[in-house]
Design a protein around this motif. Sequence first.
Motif, PDB file in Angstrom:
ATOM      1  N   TYR A   1      36.984  45.442  37.177  1.00  0.00           N
ATOM      2  CA  TYR A   1      36.243  44.327  37.767  1.00  0.00           C
ATOM      3  C   TYR A   1      34.792  44.734  38.001  1.00  0.00           C
ATOM      4  CZ  TYR A   1      35.326  40.261  40.755  1.00  0.00           C
ATOM      5  OH  TYR A   1      34.835  39.094  41.284  1.00  0.00           O
ATOM      6  N   PHE A   2      33.866  43.885  37.571  1.00  0.00           N
ATOM      7  CA  PHE A   2      32.451  44.119  37.851  1.00  0.00           C
ATOM      8  C   PHE A   2      32.082  43.427  39.151  1.00  0.00           C
ATOM      9  CE2 PHE A   2      27.992  42.514  37.290  1.00  0.00           C
ATOM     10  CZ  PHE A   2      27.382  43.714  37.616  1.00  0.00           C
TER      11      PHE A   2
ATOM     12  N   ALA B   1      40.064  49.397  38.542  1.00  0.00           N
ATOM     13  CA  ALA B   1      38.754  50.047  38.496  1.00  0.00           C
ATOM     14  C   ALA B   1      37.699  49.012  38.873  1.00  0.00           C
ATOM     15  CB  ALA B   1      38.472  50.618  37.108  1.00  0.00           C
ATOM     16  N   VAL B   2      36.664  49.478  39.537  1.00  0.00           N
ATOM     17  CA  VAL B   2      35.587  48.594  39.974  1.00  0.00           C
ATOM     18  C   VAL B   2      34.265  49.189  39.514  1.00  0.00           C
ATOM     19  CG1 VAL B   2      34.410  47.514  41.927  1.00  0.00           C
ATOM     20  CG2 VAL B   2      36.886  47.876  41.998  1.00  0.00           C
ATOM     21  N   GLY B   3      33.492  48.392  38.803  1.00  0.00           N
ATOM     22  CA  GLY B   3      32.158  48.808  38.392  1.00  0.00           C
ATOM     23  C   GLY B   3      31.120  48.160  39.273  1.00  0.00           C
TER      24      GLY B   3
ATOM     25  N   VAL C   1      35.977  42.775  33.261  1.00  0.00           N
ATOM     26  CA  VAL C   1      35.303  43.294  32.073  1.00  0.00           C
ATOM     27  C   VAL C   1      36.213  44.323  31.398  1.00  0.00           C
ATOM     28  CG1 VAL C   1      32.983  42.913  32.994  1.00  0.00           C
ATOM     29  CG2 VAL C   1      34.135  45.102  33.438  1.00  0.00           C
ATOM     30  N   ARG C   2      35.837  44.707  30.181  1.00  0.00           N
ATOM     31  CA  ARG C   2      36.634  45.676  29.422  1.00  0.00           C
ATOM     32  C   ARG C   2      36.007  47.073  29.436  1.00  0.00           C
ATOM     33  NH1 ARG C   2      40.681  44.128  26.378  1.00  0.00           N
ATOM     34  NH2 ARG C   2      40.394  45.957  25.035  1.00  0.00           N
ATOM     35  N   HIS C   3      34.859  47.193  30.038  1.00  0.00           N
ATOM     36  CA  HIS C   3      34.197  48.501  30.081  1.00  0.00           C
ATOM     37  C   HIS C   3      33.141  48.472  31.165  1.00  0.00           C
ATOM     38  CE1 HIS C   3      30.663  51.047  28.935  1.00  0.00           C
ATOM     39  NE2 HIS C   3      31.611  51.960  28.958  1.00  0.00           N
TER      40      HIS C   3
END
Length: 299
Positions: free
Chosen positions: A179-180, A96-98, A131-133
């Motif tokens: 990942y941010f 996932a990518v934020g 990151v975790r969220h």
Amino acid sequence: MAAAVRGALAQDVDGVDIEVIVVDDGSTDRTGEVAREAGARVARIDALLSGRPGAARNRGAELAQGDPIVFLDADCTPAREWLRMILAAHERGADAVGGSLALLPGLPASARCDYYCGSYVVHPGRPAGWVRHHPPPNVSVRRAAFEATQGFSEGPPYTICNEERVWQGALLRAGGRIYFEPRAVAYHENRPGLLNLLRRSYRWGYSSIACKAETGATRLPWLFYYPVVAVVASVPMAFAHTAYALLNWVRAGVFEPLWMLPGILLAHLSYAVGATAGGIRWLRSRRHGSVDDLRPRWW
């Protein structure tokens, strides 16, 4: 809405076909018509699920054909290299990518205060990293990783807030990584109105302790190992939360939040009051073995 659709369709990445789906969540204006005119495919959700953002996002994911699935809120306009940066992070191994949320120019003071209250952890000046969220307005996930979870929460206990934490927690427990990527910028049109900000902060806080304790999808999971302590400490922590937010903005060279200190503190206190009320209600329901719908009973 139109800016979000046009911005997504304007992304230029070699070999990538872009599909934009807008899920009309029971709107009473021209949302669907405007989205179609901008080039999106429009779907609707069942009237019984209206007002539940998780249901709208899940419906969009069901209809989407591509991989990854990118979730973008209607009040977010992606920057030119937004999609390229998301795809590059996925290629480096992120499940996932934020992306980051940038302040849209020209917003009134109350809307800027709203931005400064929460976006200190996801603004474009923050360093990239695991990151975790990540909040849902600008986030991408590999199709297989998302489909291995139950998706966004549509009902209790996270009906209207924190609906992303369940699937992100499941992803983390399965060994997935988030990942941010600050270069995946979306400009967020924060809502104006101090009272609106306080109400939303209260609602976000109301289910915050339950979701963070149960899912582990939080940047500081150790704070919620003992949820009773988190409930008791919620209001005192509002002052530390405010100081931490301002420190992050100062480190980033952004000083406007300093003179907005009263509004930011009020928002964090409202969040803390919501966390206290919702946390107590959740602890009581857990003690009785029931699943409570943690929608605020007021405000």
